[in-house]
Design an enzyme around this catalytic site. Structure first.
Site, PDB file in Angstrom:
ATOM      1  N   ASP A 137       0.823  -1.215   0.000  1.00  0.00           N
ATOM      2  CA  ASP A 137       0.000   0.000   0.000  1.00  0.00           C
ATOM      3  C   ASP A 137       0.854   1.260   0.000  1.00  0.00           C
ATOM      4  OD1 ASP A 137       0.846  -0.577   2.604  1.00  0.00           O
ATOM      5  OD2 ASP A 137      -1.147  -1.173   3.257  1.00  0.00           O
ATOM      6  N   ASN A 163      -7.782  -4.341  13.862  1.00  0.00           N
ATOM      7  CA  ASN A 163      -9.149  -4.620  13.388  1.00  0.00           C
ATOM      8  C   ASN A 163      -9.188  -5.752  12.364  1.00  0.00           C
ATOM      9  OD1 ASN A 163      -8.058  -3.432  11.127  1.00  0.00           O
ATOM     10  ND2 ASN A 163      -9.479  -1.714  11.025  1.00  0.00           N
ATOM     11  N   HIS A 215      -7.344  -5.945   9.595  1.00  0.00           N
ATOM     12  CA  HIS A 215      -7.038  -5.604   8.202  1.00  0.00           C
ATOM     13  C   HIS A 215      -5.703  -6.203   7.761  1.00  0.00           C
ATOM     14  CE1 HIS A 215      -4.975  -1.452   9.261  1.00  0.00           C
ATOM     15  NE2 HIS A 215      -4.079  -2.400   9.225  1.00  0.00           N
ATOM     16  N   GLU A 241      -9.706  -2.721   4.911  1.00  0.00           N
ATOM     17  CA  GLU A 241     -10.385  -2.551   6.187  1.00  0.00           C
ATOM     18  C   GLU A 241     -11.596  -3.490   6.255  1.00  0.00           C
ATOM     19  OE1 GLU A 241      -8.736  -1.051   8.236  1.00  0.00           O
ATOM     20  OE2 GLU A 241      -8.348   1.069   7.856  1.00  0.00           O
TER      21      GLU A 241
HETATM   22  C1  F6R Z   1       1.361  -1.982   6.112  1.00  0.00           C
HETATM   23  C2  F6R Z   1       0.013  -2.514   6.127  1.00  0.00           C
HETATM   24  C3  F6R Z   1      -0.790  -2.725   7.345  1.00  0.00           C
HETATM   25  C4  F6R Z   1       0.035  -3.112   8.573  1.00  0.00           C
HETATM   26  C5  F6R Z   1      -0.863  -3.248   9.801  1.00  0.00           C
HETATM   27  C6  F6R Z   1      -0.056  -3.545  11.042  1.00  0.00           C
HETATM   28  O1  F6R Z   1       1.880  -1.876   4.785  1.00  0.00           O
HETATM   29  O2  F6R Z   1      -0.466  -2.769   5.062  1.00  0.00           O
HETATM   30  O3  F6R Z   1      -1.763  -3.695   7.104  1.00  0.00           O
HETATM   31  O4  F6R Z   1       0.688  -4.325   8.325  1.00  0.00           O
HETATM   32  O5  F6R Z   1      -1.572  -2.073   9.991  1.00  0.00           O
HETATM   33  O6  F6R Z   1       0.760  -2.441  11.340  1.00  0.00           O
HETATM   34  P1  F6R Z   1       1.828  -2.494  12.509  1.00  0.00           P
HETATM   35  O7  F6R Z   1       2.877  -3.449  12.089  1.00  0.00           O
HETATM   36  O8  F6R Z   1       2.362  -1.077  12.574  1.00  0.00           O
HETATM   37  O9  F6R Z   1       1.116  -2.899  13.727  1.00  0.00           O
END
Ligand code: F6R
Length: 268
Positions: A67, A137, A139, A144
């Protein structure tokens, strides 16, 4: 799903680094799927160490990030391009023209950008190994809850929970983007292997929902139940809501024995 529980986050990163290095040492033109966020930072540290001390080369590797924020300049400190440069790209011998993120500026059509990202992935032969984190959550990428399980790369509006979770990464006065381009769930499911890393107590519920919950768009990571080669690397805290904790550890020991006898087989 192969669920592997480690004592701590460092061991999760070490194991993930072994997966990545095994792929890039053995395949001519490996294609990596990369993630940002706090979780994979220690993986990237391990990979930089392997590059510096063990001769692990990235010069034949292409990569696709999950992303990128909408309408952000690559040189903005908050862009995921900057994150990848800071944590990996600038410290290894990867050819940065072979590193891709799903960018989209205000003057570009997000739908067209999504389609061309998907095409580029196909053109390079598809993703061999997709690194994933998981949101509190559930994702994956920025898919989401309620994201279609058949979704492809597109623009998404971030939920309030994600914005709050990620606000820690923005300094006072810095504008936090509310929209992002993200690979879809179907894009992620196309990867030959997916390696999801989760550490810390705040991920325990999402991890439990992903592994033992219903397959549901309300927990996008639950789609991985349908992936043939999904490997879930957890520390004890992230695994703490799993009722069958002991079974997963025992099964992992058994699989290690099988691997010692027959060798690893990864069909990249
Ligand atoms: C990052 C991404 C997100 C993260 C997720 C966990 O490129 O796509 O899905 O992997 O939000 O984030 P952290 O590792 O900061 O808890």
């Amino acid at each position: 799903m192969q669920i592997i529980i480690f004592d701590n986050a460092e061991q999760v990163a070490e194991n993930a680094a072994q997966w990545v290095s095994e792929l890039i040492r053995n395949k001519d033109k490996p294609v990596l799927g990369l993630a940002t966020g706090s979780t994979p930072i220690s993986l990237y540290k391990q990979l930089v160490n392997k590059h510096k001390n063990e001769g692990l080369s990235f010069n034949h590797v292409s990569s696709f990030n999950l992303d990128e924020y909408h309408n952000i300049n690559a040189d903005n400190a908050q862009s995921y391009r900057s994150f990848m440069k800071d944590h990996l790209f600038d410290h290894v011998d990867i050819n940065q023209s072979n590193t891709y993120l799903p960018t989209c500026s205000n003057s570009q059509n997000p739908r067209e950008q999504g389609v061309s990202y998907e095409k580029k992935i196909q053109e390079l032969g598809g993703i061999d190994l997709q690194i994933l984190g998981i949101g509190a959550n559930g994702h994956i990428g920025f898919n989401e809850p309620t994201s279609s399980l058949a979704s492809r790369t597109r623009i998404k509006t971030l939920t309030q929970q994600t914005l709050t979770d990620n606000s820690r990464l923005f300094n006072e006065g810095e504008e936090q983007p509310t929209m992002a381009m993200t690979m879809g769930i179907a894009t992620i499911m196309d990867a030959r292997y997916v390696l999801l890393m989760a550490t810390g107590k705040n991920k325990a519920k999402a991890v439990n929902d992903m592994i033992t919950g219903a397959l549901s768009a309300m927990c996008p990571a639950s789609a991985l139940q349908m992936h043939e080669n999904a490997v879930i690397l957890l520390d004890k805290e992230a695994a703490s809501d799993l009722a069958d904790h002991q079974y997963y550890q025992w099964a992992d020991q058994q699989h290690r024995k099988i691997n010692e006898t027959y060798g690893f087989y990864h069909n990249y």
